[in-house]
Design an enzyme around this catalytic site. Structure first.
Site, PDB file in Angstrom:
ATOM      1  N   PRO A 278       0.791  -1.236   0.000  1.00  0.00           N
ATOM      2  CA  PRO A 278       0.000   0.000   0.000  1.00  0.00           C
ATOM      3  C   PRO A 278       0.827   1.293   0.000  1.00  0.00           C
ATOM      4  O   PRO A 278       0.541   2.211  -0.775  1.00  0.00           O
ATOM      5  CB  PRO A 278      -0.843  -0.129   1.278  1.00  0.00           C
ATOM      6  CG  PRO A 278      -0.971  -1.605   1.488  1.00  0.00           C
ATOM      7  CD  PRO A 278       0.331  -2.190   1.041  1.00  0.00           C
TER       8      PRO A 278
ATOM      9  N   LYS B 275       3.792  10.072  -9.934  1.00  0.00           N
ATOM     10  CA  LYS B 275       2.579   9.277  -9.682  1.00  0.00           C
ATOM     11  C   LYS B 275       1.632  10.025  -8.741  1.00  0.00           C
ATOM     12  O   LYS B 275       0.407  10.062  -8.958  1.00  0.00           O
ATOM     13  CB  LYS B 275       2.983   7.921  -9.080  1.00  0.00           C
ATOM     14  CG  LYS B 275       1.831   7.061  -8.620  1.00  0.00           C
ATOM     15  CD  LYS B 275       0.966   6.593  -9.764  1.00  0.00           C
ATOM     16  CE  LYS B 275      -0.307   5.931  -9.252  1.00  0.00           C
ATOM     17  NZ  LYS B 275      -1.177   5.490 -10.316  1.00  0.00           N
TER      18      LYS B 275
HETATM   19  P1  NDP Z   1      -4.398  -3.928  -2.328  1.00  0.00           P
HETATM   20  O1  NDP Z   1      -4.942  -3.421  -1.039  1.00  0.00           O
HETATM   21  O2  NDP Z   1      -5.282  -4.668  -3.248  1.00  0.00           O
HETATM   22  O3  NDP Z   1      -3.134  -4.893  -2.008  1.00  0.00           O
HETATM   23  C1  NDP Z   1      -2.185  -4.530  -1.048  1.00  0.00           C
HETATM   24  C2  NDP Z   1      -1.125  -5.612  -0.962  1.00  0.00           C
HETATM   25  O4  NDP Z   1      -0.177  -5.227   0.044  1.00  0.00           O
HETATM   26  C3  NDP Z   1      -1.667  -6.973  -0.534  1.00  0.00           C
HETATM   27  O5  NDP Z   1      -0.880  -7.974  -1.120  1.00  0.00           O
HETATM   28  C4  NDP Z   1      -1.466  -6.926   0.981  1.00  0.00           C
HETATM   29  O6  NDP Z   1      -1.372  -8.216   1.557  1.00  0.00           O
HETATM   30  C5  NDP Z   1      -0.140  -6.244   1.047  1.00  0.00           C
HETATM   31  N1  NDP Z   1       0.101  -5.635   2.351  1.00  0.00           N
HETATM   32  C6  NDP Z   1      -0.704  -4.783   3.038  1.00  0.00           C
HETATM   33  N2  NDP Z   1      -0.125  -4.438   4.206  1.00  0.00           N
HETATM   34  C7  NDP Z   1       1.048  -5.100   4.260  1.00  0.00           C
HETATM   35  C8  NDP Z   1       2.101  -5.157   5.225  1.00  0.00           C
HETATM   36  N3  NDP Z   1       2.054  -4.457   6.368  1.00  0.00           N
HETATM   37  N4  NDP Z   1       3.157  -5.947   4.958  1.00  0.00           N
HETATM   38  C9  NDP Z   1       3.219  -6.657   3.814  1.00  0.00           C
HETATM   39  N5  NDP Z   1       2.268  -6.653   2.855  1.00  0.00           N
HETATM   40  C10 NDP Z   1       1.202  -5.868   3.087  1.00  0.00           C
HETATM   41  O7  NDP Z   1      -3.726  -2.675  -3.022  1.00  0.00           O
HETATM   42  P2  NDP Z   1      -3.471  -2.399  -4.584  1.00  0.00           P
HETATM   43  O8  NDP Z   1      -2.875  -3.607  -5.206  1.00  0.00           O
HETATM   44  O9  NDP Z   1      -4.682  -1.758  -5.157  1.00  0.00           O
HETATM   45  O10 NDP Z   1      -2.367  -1.239  -4.459  1.00  0.00           O
HETATM   46  C11 NDP Z   1      -0.984  -1.520  -4.264  1.00  0.00           C
HETATM   47  C12 NDP Z   1      -0.213  -0.254  -4.626  1.00  0.00           C
HETATM   48  O11 NDP Z   1      -0.472   0.058  -5.996  1.00  0.00           O
HETATM   49  C13 NDP Z   1      -0.643   0.986  -3.812  1.00  0.00           C
HETATM   50  O12 NDP Z   1       0.474   1.783  -3.547  1.00  0.00           O
HETATM   51  C14 NDP Z   1      -1.618   1.687  -4.758  1.00  0.00           C
HETATM   52  O13 NDP Z   1      -1.691   3.068  -4.465  1.00  0.00           O
HETATM   53  C15 NDP Z   1      -0.982   1.381  -6.096  1.00  0.00           C
HETATM   54  N6  NDP Z   1      -1.871   1.412  -7.269  1.00  0.00           N
HETATM   55  C16 NDP Z   1      -3.120   0.838  -7.254  1.00  0.00           C
HETATM   56  C17 NDP Z   1      -3.929   0.886  -8.385  1.00  0.00           C
HETATM   57  C18 NDP Z   1      -5.286   0.277  -8.432  1.00  0.00           C
HETATM   58  O14 NDP Z   1      -6.041   0.566  -9.388  1.00  0.00           O
HETATM   59  N7  NDP Z   1      -5.677  -0.583  -7.493  1.00  0.00           N
HETATM   60  C19 NDP Z   1      -3.472   1.569  -9.616  1.00  0.00           C
HETATM   61  C20 NDP Z   1      -2.113   2.056  -9.544  1.00  0.00           C
HETATM   62  C21 NDP Z   1      -1.364   2.003  -8.407  1.00  0.00           C
HETATM   63  P3  NDP Z   1      -2.677  -9.010   2.088  1.00  0.00           P
HETATM   64  O15 NDP Z   1      -3.155  -9.841   0.924  1.00  0.00           O
HETATM   65  O16 NDP Z   1      -2.180  -9.802   3.215  1.00  0.00           O
HETATM   66  O17 NDP Z   1      -3.699  -7.968   2.510  1.00  0.00           O
END
Ligand code: NDP
Length: 288
Positions: free
Chosen positions: A64, A166
């Site tokens: 995140p 970004k």
């Molecule tokens: P999600 O919430 O879908 O996924 C987050 C991921 O991070 C999961 O794999 C989660 O694991 C993991 N995670 C959360 N907390 C921790 C932690 N403390 N330690 C290790 N792993 C952790 O987010 P997105 O995939 O949507 O977003 C990821 C990044 O991409 C962000 O920075 C977002 O701003 C960016 N982004 C998102 C877009 C979108 O359209 N969704 C587009 C472009 C960029 P777990 O499965 O255990 O929860």
């Protein structure tokens, strides 16, 4: 090339699958069942511990915020191989990324920030645009790794420049969304039907990604999918506002956008980012 991919969320899951087409991808996720599913469905290799990721040639993080990236660096740093490359695809904070890059440079590990734009559909199709901050050499290495998931990989500057751009992109998206909501609410109060307003605006100079792609299905068909958490979008707008503060740039629209997003997030902590327009409507006792 062995690529350890950490963070298989909405974006990371399909990106890691795309990278597997050209590289040997090792996967780790905080919730282990997700990584197990990835390995089962896409032939990636499951890492049984996070520490094992340090043995890879390249580490990709997609979590995140930069805070979670720092937590991962903290666990892995003493095990990392000199000469390896850390690609942070998270939409992170440029100031934190520079600190992380310095820390890793002390271990002879290169760091690039490589956030992506194109959303979940772009990740699924492998058509993301990726903006990379880092040295020329690190960019070349990162580009070769990221190609299978992107239509465009651009070297935008030194470490931090990718995360900065970004945040700016998403702040502009946020302001466009909010303004589109106000314009459409005003059109409706004036007696103009929303489909008519959208049709004309999208043929005119007021159009944006919000009016063309994001709002029609939501406000006309009332479909509100969760594709990108409002909490994450709010984080990006706050990063941009904080950059403006640090650089002494007068940016009232950005400051207001940041305030409005944070207010919306308090009201709807689990919402999708486009649902910010519901909050904009509620301020005038309206609904879509
Ligand atoms: P999600 O919430 O879908 O996924 C987050 C991921 O991070 C999961 O794999 C989660 O694991 C993991 N995670 C959360 N907390 C921790 C932690 N403390 N330690 C290790 N792993 C952790 O987010 P997105 O995939 O949507 O977003 C990821 C990044 O991409 C962000 O920075 C977002 O701003 C960016 N982004 C998102 C877009 C979108 O359209 N969704 C587009 C472009 C960029 P777990 O499965 O255990 O929860």
């Amino acid at each position: 090339m062995r690529v350890a991919f950490l963070g298989l969320g909405a974006m990371g899951f399909p990106i890691a699958r795309n990278l597997q087409r050209e590289h040997q991808v090792l996967v780790w996720n905080r919730t282990v069942a997700v990584a197990e599913r990835h390995a089962r469905e896409h032939g990636t290799q499951l890492l049984s511990t996070l520490q094992e990721a340090a043995g890879a040639d390249v580490i990709v993080t997609m979590v995140p915020t930069s805070h979670e990236v720092d937590e991962l660096v903290e666990v892995l740093h003493s095990h990392l191989k000199p000469g390896s490359l850390w690609i942070d695809a998270t939409s992170g904070d440029p100031v934190m990324s520079r600190r992380t890059a310095e820390r890793l440079a002390g271990l002879s590990v290169e760091f690039v920030d490589a956030p992506v734009t194109g959303g979940a559909p772009g990740a699924e199709k492998g058509t993301l645009t990726i903006m990379v901050g880092g040295t020329d050499e690190a960019f070349r290495r990162a580009e070769a790794i990221l190609r299978p998931t992107a239509s465009k990989v651009v070297h935008v500057g030194d470490v931090g420049a990718g995360h900065a751009l970004k945040a700016i992109n998403n702040a502009m998206l946020g302001a466009n969304l909010w303004m589109a909501a106000e314009g459409l609410l005003l059109a409706r109060r004036f007696g103009i039907a929303l489909p008519v307003a959208l049709d004309v605006l999208n043929a005119g100079s007021g159009r944006s990604n919000a009016t063309e792609n994001l709002l029609p299905s939501r406000i006309l068909e009332r479909e509100w999918p969760l594709t990108f958490k409002l909490a994450l979008h709010d984080k990006d707008v706050r990063i941009a506002a904080s950059m403006a503060h640090q650089k002494h740039l007068v940016s009232p629209m950005l400051a207001l956008t940041s305030q409005m997003f944070t207010a919306a997030l308090h009201d709807m902590p689990d919402a999708d980012y486009v649902e910010v327009v519901k909050y904009a409507a509620s301020m005038s006792s309206e609904e879509w």
